[in-house]
Structures are given as structure tokens and as C-alpha cells.
Scaffold this motif. Structure first.
Motif, PDB file in Angstrom:
ATOM      1  N   ALA A  20       9.636  10.394 -36.475  1.00  0.00           N
ATOM      2  CA  ALA A  20      10.471  11.398 -37.144  1.00  0.00           C
ATOM      3  C   ALA A  20      11.819  10.794 -37.508  1.00  0.00           C
ATOM      4  CB  ALA A  20      10.640  12.615 -36.233  1.00  0.00           C
TER       5      ALA A  20
ATOM      6  N   ALA B  61      13.168  10.504 -41.278  1.00  0.00           N
ATOM      7  CA  ALA B  61      14.390  11.207 -41.670  1.00  0.00           C
ATOM      8  C   ALA B  61      15.416  10.235 -42.257  1.00  0.00           C
ATOM      9  CB  ALA B  61      14.978  11.940 -40.464  1.00  0.00           C
TER      10      ALA B  61
ATOM     11  N   ALA C 137      16.919  10.416 -46.037  1.00  0.00           N
ATOM     12  CA  ALA C 137      18.367  10.581 -46.226  1.00  0.00           C
ATOM     13  C   ALA C 137      18.944   9.492 -47.124  1.00  0.00           C
ATOM     14  CB  ALA C 137      19.063  10.574 -44.868  1.00  0.00           C
TER      15      ALA C 137
ATOM     16  N   LEU D 204       6.153  17.567 -45.406  1.00  0.00           N
ATOM     17  CA  LEU D 204       7.565  17.600 -45.784  1.00  0.00           C
ATOM     18  C   LEU D 204       7.766  17.726 -47.295  1.00  0.00           C
ATOM     19  CD1 LEU D 204       8.949  14.818 -43.384  1.00  0.00           C
ATOM     20  CD2 LEU D 204       9.160  17.300 -43.130  1.00  0.00           C
TER      21      LEU D 204
END
Ligand code: ZN
Length: 300
Positions: free
Chosen positions: A189, A193, A197, A224
Motif C-alpha cells: 500500500a 500510494a 502521489a 483504486l
């Protein structure tokens, strides 16, 4: 980031590594690759990332072999988004790595892979120098080919942002984030992420997973709102617990599509994939083949 219900399934059927002795269903010849792409297109794949092999299964950079493969695929699945590799895993010269970009005519590739840094694979290092990356990016831009931006770590995404700031990379941006390769970012994760980003505004993104990480990376991206790359290039086994289970590209695509539908998403048609990524429309249909985005694909 892209939004919407459709998910782009990018098929990687062959790659550099799988051999028949271990992966009996890996397609090698242009005819085998084309037939496999057709099956996977009908199962929901809308783009295909192609490598070339000689008849003896050895990887080759030769442009004539890429032309044969792209032409066979264009005949078998005229709709599909054509992507070629520029991998330098087995040779380093830019002229060899760029040979796949010169396929012309009806089978001209729309996209090509561009790996944004050097790294280790389990089998050894893969070198992508700044000069080589810039030369390949420029060769693609000059030919109207959009990069499949292959990134194995967040630093490679940062480097893409640097190349964007220098005008060496220009939109549209399609990022393939490859997780789970031994030597680079694992599927987690936190890594996912960080990658998301770091992406530039407006980027389309997919997660690929190497080996047993394929299902996890694909499922994460599907959940996602991203896209996926799937196929025997990245993962030789459908089932890592029972390696005797049938491992085919079609089964891998079918599973990715099943997971997508379970979370309420539908596989994009090639036309939808081009719209999502920002590629120009392509008309590759011939009298022998079905119409672009026509009723040739099995109904959902
Ligand atoms: Zn590849």
C-alpha cells in the motif's frame, strides 16, 4: 489520474524470459502471438505490449521480426492498441533498442515501452542510462509514438517528471508501475500510494505485478480506479501453488476481467482505451478483418 468505469487491460504475452520448457503456452512466432492476442482481445484486452523472439525462442531486436509480429497482430485483432518494447535487457545499443519503432504502415506501433531508470532484475542488472532514455524518448516523439512509461520505483516517476519539465517527455502520459520485481519496489500500500502521489497531472496509470505479485498489483489498481497490465511476460504461472495448472495469457486476462467486473468495472474497448490515454483514433480495419470496435468482441 484517469476516472471512469472502463479499465484498460494491457496484455504482455511474451516478454524476454519465459521459455516453452517452463511455460508451454508462451506464444513465440508471429502466428502464435497473433492468435493469442486475438483470444485475449475477445476476453477483454484492449492493448498489447509486444516483444520479438526468433523461432528458437531467443529474444531479438530485429525490426523485420517486429514488423512480422505487428502485421500478424494487426490482421488478427485490427482494433487493438499496438505497443512495442524497447527493452535493453539483452542488448544496449540505442539503434537496436529503437528498431521496433520503425515498423511502418498499417502495423505501425502507437506506443512503445520506455523504462525510466536502471535497476536489478533477479537475473541481473538492466541498464537505462540518461542518454539512452532521452534518445529513445526523442525517437518516439519524432515518430508520433506515445511511451508506455515503465517505472519500477517512485524515483523513476520523479525522473519522468524531470523529463517532462525539460520537454523531453510530452503528453499524453501513460504510466505502467511495475511492482514486485526482486530488486525494486514490492507490491504494498505504501509503495502504491507513493507512486500515485508522484504521478503528473492528467496521467493514465496502470499497475503490473511481477510473478506472484501480478494478481495483487492488478487487483489493487482495479480497486483504486487504475488500469492493469497482465500476461505471461510478467507472470509465468496462473496458480503459484499449483504450477501444473494451465497457464495461458487468455486465462490471465479472463481473471483480470473477472476481478474488474466484481468491483463494478468493464474492460475498455480499444477505442475507449485510446480516448482514456489520449491516443489518436486508428483505423486499421481491412476488408479481411472486423470493423474497429465493432461487434467482434464477445458481449459482456
Ligand atoms: Zn516488456
Amino acid at each position: 489520474m484517469s476516472e471512469g468505469n472502463e479499465i484498460i487491460v494491457n496484455l504482455c504475452p511474451t516478454g524476454m524470459v519465459p521459455r516453452r520448457a517452463k511455460v508451454p503456452a508462451v506464444p513465440i512466432t508471429p502466428e502464435e502471438i497473433a492468435a493469442d492476442v486475438r483470444r485475449c482481445f475477445e476476453a477483454g484486452a484492449s492493448m498489447v505490449h509486444l516483444h520479438a523472439r526468433d523461432d528458437d525462442e531467443e529474444p531479438t531486436w530485429r525490426g523485420d521480426r517486429f514488423a512480422d509480429i505487428c502485421s500478424a497482430v494487426a490482421d488478427a485483432a485490427p482494433e487493438i492498441v499496438l505497443v512495442v518494447t524497447t527493452s535493453g535487457r539483452n542488448w544496449s545499443e540505442v539503434e537496436k533498442r529503437a528498431a521496433s519503432l520503425d515498423v511502418a504502415g498499417r502495423a505501425k506501433p502507437e506506443m512503445a515501452s520506455l523504462t525510466l531508470g536502471s535497476m536489478n532484475f533477479a537475473s541481473g542488472p538492466s541498464i537505462n542510462s540518461p542518454e539512452t532514455i532521452a534518445a529513445l524518448a526523442t525517437a518516439m516523439r519524432e515518430r508520433g509514438i506515445v511511451p508506455e512509461l515503465e517505472t519500477f520505483d517512485v524515483g523513476m516517476i520523479d525522473y519522468a517528471n524531470y523529463l517532462i519539465s525539460r520537454g523531453i517527455l510530452q503528453p499524453p502520459y501513460y504510466f505502467n508501475v511495475l511492482l514486485g520485481s526482486r530488486g525494486t519496489a514490492a507490491v504494498s500500500a505504501a509503495n502504491a500510494a507513493a507512486a500515485l502521489a508522484a504521478l503528473p497531472d492528467g496521467a493514465t496509470w496502470a499497475f503490473a505485478g511481477i510473478g506472484r505479485a501480478q494478481v495483487a498489483a492488478n487487483t489493487l489498481a482495479t480497486s483504486l480506479g487504475g488500469h492493469v497490465r497482465v500476461g505471461l511476460e510478467d507472470n509465468p504461472y496462473y496458480d503459484w501453488h499449483d504450477r501444473s495448472a494451465e497457464s495461458t495469457n487468455a486465462r490471465l486476462v479472463e481473471r483480470a476481467v473477472r476481478i474488474a467486473r466484481d468491483v463494478g468495472r468493464e474492460p475498455a474497448t480499444p477505442g475507449e482505451a485510446r480516448r482514456i490515454i489520449g491516443l489518436p483514433a486508428v483505423s486499421r480495419a481491412s476488408s479481411a478483418g472486423p470493423a474497429l470496435d465493432g461487434p467482434s468482441r464477445a458481449a459482456a
